[in-house]
Motif scaffolding. Structure first.
Motif, short mmCIF file in Angstrom:
data_model
loop_
_atom_site.label_atom_id
_atom_site.label_comp_id
_atom_site.label_asym_id
_atom_site.label_seq_id
_atom_site.Cartn_x
_atom_site.Cartn_y
_atom_site.Cartn_z
N GLU A 216 28.91 58.30 14.58
CA GLU A 216 28.58 59.25 13.53
C GLU A 216 27.54 58.64 12.59
O GLU A 216 27.33 57.43 12.57
N SER A 217 26.93 59.48 11.78
CA SER A 217 25.97 59.00 10.78
C SER A 217 26.72 58.30 9.65
O SER A 217 27.83 58.68 9.29
N TRP A 218 26.06 57.28 9.11
CA TRP A 218 26.62 56.57 7.96
C TRP A 218 25.73 56.83 6.75
O TRP A 218 24.50 56.85 6.85
N GLU A 219 26.34 57.02 5.59
CA GLU A 219 25.58 57.28 4.38
C GLU A 219 26.17 56.47 3.23
O GLU A 219 27.39 56.38 3.08
N GLY A 220 25.32 55.88 2.41
CA GLY A 220 25.78 55.12 1.25
C GLY A 220 24.62 54.49 0.50
O GLY A 220 23.46 54.57 0.92
N VAL A 221 24.93 53.88 -0.65
CA VAL A 221 23.93 53.19 -1.46
C VAL A 221 23.99 51.70 -1.14
O VAL A 221 25.06 51.09 -1.15
N ILE A 222 22.82 51.13 -0.85
CA ILE A 222 22.74 49.71 -0.48
C ILE A 222 21.83 48.98 -1.47
O ILE A 222 20.76 49.48 -1.84
N LYS A 223 22.27 47.81 -1.87
CA LYS A 223 21.46 46.94 -2.70
C LYS A 223 20.68 46.02 -1.79
O LYS A 223 21.26 45.25 -1.01
N ASN A 224 19.34 46.10 -1.84
CA ASN A 224 18.49 45.31 -0.97
C ASN A 224 17.68 44.29 -1.75
O ASN A 224 17.58 44.36 -2.98
N GLN A 225 17.09 43.35 -1.01
CA GLN A 225 16.28 42.31 -1.62
C GLN A 225 14.92 42.27 -0.95
O GLN A 225 14.82 42.23 0.27
#
Length: 663
Positions: A216-225
């Motif tokens: 399934e698709s995954w959705e969320g907020v990610i903190k990147n660098q």
């Protein structure tokens, strides 16, 4: 057959048909059959004529005879196909020889009908061709739409693709911009190249479980660098892409840069702490607090969000801020590293001034609504107490309306009477679109001769029900959106046009807001140039406004139009913002005495005293006076006795149209 022909007609409006036939009788007979189905029929009398007309017209379907002079049908089709393979062909032939039929097959013609033919046969062939045309047209449209969607997504989102093991196979420009990596640095690498060390392992375990196990698709907020070590936040959707066997072959990743619109101040403060030295720009939609007086909470929120998402597009192209933060109540912040901006060698003040001008020139549009927006900007450079300094500067700029912080008027509107205001905005838009913003003209008479010497141009709106609305109903709310300037421009057009109908002077209302608008000023000077022989018949009535931004612009405008022979009148003198000091600045030719003084002059000695004072002053300054709201003979006689020069009111005539509107 009639219903079948109607079905073809419903789809053939955009189809151009070339009919090639040298026999006049067959031509006339067949045209009678084709004409009800096709609006666009091009007729040719032989193959050579048919090919030439094909070259000079857009042709979708060709119906042709075979045996024709100069160039036969088969040769014509070959020449057409050399130019365009996207045409459909139906042959009408008296020949049933196999070699001609084989040639037609080799040319991939779409129908071959032997003469004499029945119209039912031709209709069958046309139905098949139209169906092919329809499918091909829809396929092209579908492809075109997909290309647009993909292009839009690629421009507005951060996109990447990985194989089933998370190895990056594609990234777009937005990915490179926000991450700081070049394509060659990330293609072939694992996606964790941008992973922030503070993200917990559980986040990625849950992500891969959703993608690989649940498929399934995954959705969320990610903190990147980024490559430089700075932090950025992205709202991420990862979707498994499957082949025809329902096997996952890759993952498509779409990210929305939360740094574009971040609703939490803590992200802003974190970013400030990361930088050694920052430039923080704080901006405010002018008079945003007025929204609650016109629109409901939902509309206010939409105005704020739509502006936020378009904010970066208003920045000058020479440099782009990455971080945009919504800090509430129509306020936003832009943040960048000082050294990064310094490398651009741009003047920060000029850059922000251009930014403010870009916002001013642009319109915010959504849900059939349109707004002019203006902003006030403050900026600070540093690290500690940076936000507090910039915010304080913004508050001072809003109070003082200083040019340093680019203070401007706001055009955002809002109110408790949201529904009524929204309906009126819609009514104004429809009226503008349908040329139902019209001008009525009220006579102004010479008190000594009782002859009409001037007319005043007064704006009216005709709504969808044919009801005529006075400015009271629509002008103020139009001032808060982009429609006010358009109304002014329409009134100017209507007014100058009426000069051909009347031989008197014409008085036109303009406000300080109109004069400060560069586009309106340009239109006025253009109209004066076009009617320079009649400029001395024009009077501009200046409607004063307390929110004047630049009196110098207004005074320069007055000087220039007076040099062209135009007269200036101060409207509603004796009330509101009109005063004797303003007369010294504007040097008017006419004072229009405020109607509230005139209509009470019979019973109110105070009103009479004020009018007498105005008239005495005007006479000493050689300025004409006009009294508005002259409703009866008694008022007129009093005004005449006092020495008022002109009268305007229902006693002498109501506003009316002086010519038929030209829609």
């Amino acid at each position: 057959m009639k219903n079948r022909r109607e079905e073809i007609r419903n789809y053939s409006k955009n189809i151009n048909l070339l009919y090639v036939e040298d026999d006049v009788v067959s031509q006339e007979y067949t045209l009678k059959f084709l004409s009800p189905m096709f609006e666009n029929i091009i007729l040719a009398n032989n193959g050579e004529d048919g090919f030439n007309k094909f070259l000079h017209n857009k042709v979708d379907i060709v119906i042709t005879d075979i045996n024709m002079p100069k160039l036969n049908g088969i040769e014509m089709i070959k020449k057409i196909q050399n130019e365009n393979r996207n045409c459909y062909f139906i042959i009408l032939s008296q020949h049933d020889e196999s070699d001609i039929f084989l040639q037609s097959i080799n040319l991939n013609v779409d129908g071959y009908i032997l003469k004499p033919f029945s119209f039912d046969e031709l209709l069958n062939s046309l139905e098949k061709v139209i169906e092919k045309f329809k499918l091909e047209y829809e396929a092209k449209n579908h492809k075109y739409y997909i290309e647009q969607y993909l292009n839009l997504m690629d421009q507005s989102n951060i996109i990447s693709k990985t194989d089933t093991e998370g190895i990056i196979t594609y990234v777009n420009d937005s990915f490179c911009k926000i991450s700081g990596y070049k394509r060659e640095e990330v293609i072939g690498k694992k996606h964790n190249i941008t992973r922030h060390h503070e993200n917990p392992n559980e986040l990625y375990e849950e992500m891969w479980h959703t993608l690989k196990v649940k498929e399934e698709s995954w959705e969320g907020v990610i903190k990147n660098q980024s490559k430089s070590g700075s932090t950025y936040y992205v709202r991420t959707i990862i979707t498994p892409i499957k082949n025809i066997k329902n096997e996952i072959v890759e993952y498509f990743v779409v990210r929305d840069n939360l740094n574009t619109v971040v609703d939490d101040k803590k992200f802003l403060f974190e970013k400030i702490e990361e930088n050694e030295l920052s430039i923080l720009v704080v901006l405010q939609i002018d008079e945003f607090d007025m929204l609650d007086k016109f629109y409901n909470a939902s509309t206010v929120e939409k105005v704020e969000k739509n502006f936020a998402f378009q904010l970066l597009s208003y920045l000058p192209k020479e440099y782009s801020f990455v971080n945009v933060y919504s800090v509430g109540n129509g306020s936003f912040a832009l943040l960048t590293e000082f050294e990064d901006f310094n490398k651009s060698e741009l003047s920060l003040e000029k850059y922000l001034n251009d930014f403010v001008e870009n916002v001013k020139k642009s319109n915010l549009e959504f849900e059939d609504m349109e707004f002019d927006l203006n902003i006030t900007v403050s900026y600070a450079i540093g690290k500690y107490m940076l936000y507090e300094d910039a915010k304080e500067g913004l508050e001072n700029a809003l109070k003082q309306k200083t040019k340093v912080s680019f203070s401007n008027d706001s055009s955002i509107i809002a109110s408790k009477e949201a529904k009524e205001n929204l309906e009126m905005i819609k009514t104004v838009k429809i009226a503008l679109d349908n040329f139902n913003i019209v001008s009525y003209f009220q006579p102004i008479i010479n008190n000594k001769t009782k002859e009409v010497e001037k007319y005043e141009s007064l704006v009216r709106l005709i709504d969808e029900n044919g009801e005529i609305l006075s400015p009271f109903h629509f002008l103020n709310i139009s001032k808060k959106g982009s429609y006010y300037n358009k109304i002014t421009q329409r009134v100017l057009e209507n007014s100058f046009k009426i000069l051909k109908t009347i031989n008197t002077k014409l008085s036109i209302n303009i406000s300080a807001v109109d004069i400060e608008n560069e586009q309106t000023r340009t239109q006025i000077f253009t109209l004066l140039e076009q009617h320079k022989g009649e400029a001395n018949r024009i009077i501009f009535e200046l409607l004063e406004d307390e929110n004047v931004q630049d009196f110098e612009v207004i005074k320069d405008f007055i000087r220039e139009i007076k040099s062209k022979g135009v007269q200036i009148a101060i409207d509603d003198f004796g009330a509101g913002y009109s005063n004797f000091e303003r007369i010294l600045e504007f040097s008017p030719d006419i004072l229009k005495i405020d109607g509230s003084l005139v209509k009470n002059i019979e019973k109110d000695p105070f009103s009479r005293n004020i009018v007498e004072t105005i008239v005495l002053f005007a006479q000493k300054q050689n300025i004409e006076t006009i009294a508005e709201y002259v409703e009866n003979e008694t008022i007129f006689n009093i005004l005449n006795e006092i020495g008022v020069d002109y009268s305007q009111g229902y006693y002498f005539g109501k506003p009316e149209e002086l010519e038929q509107r030209n829609k």
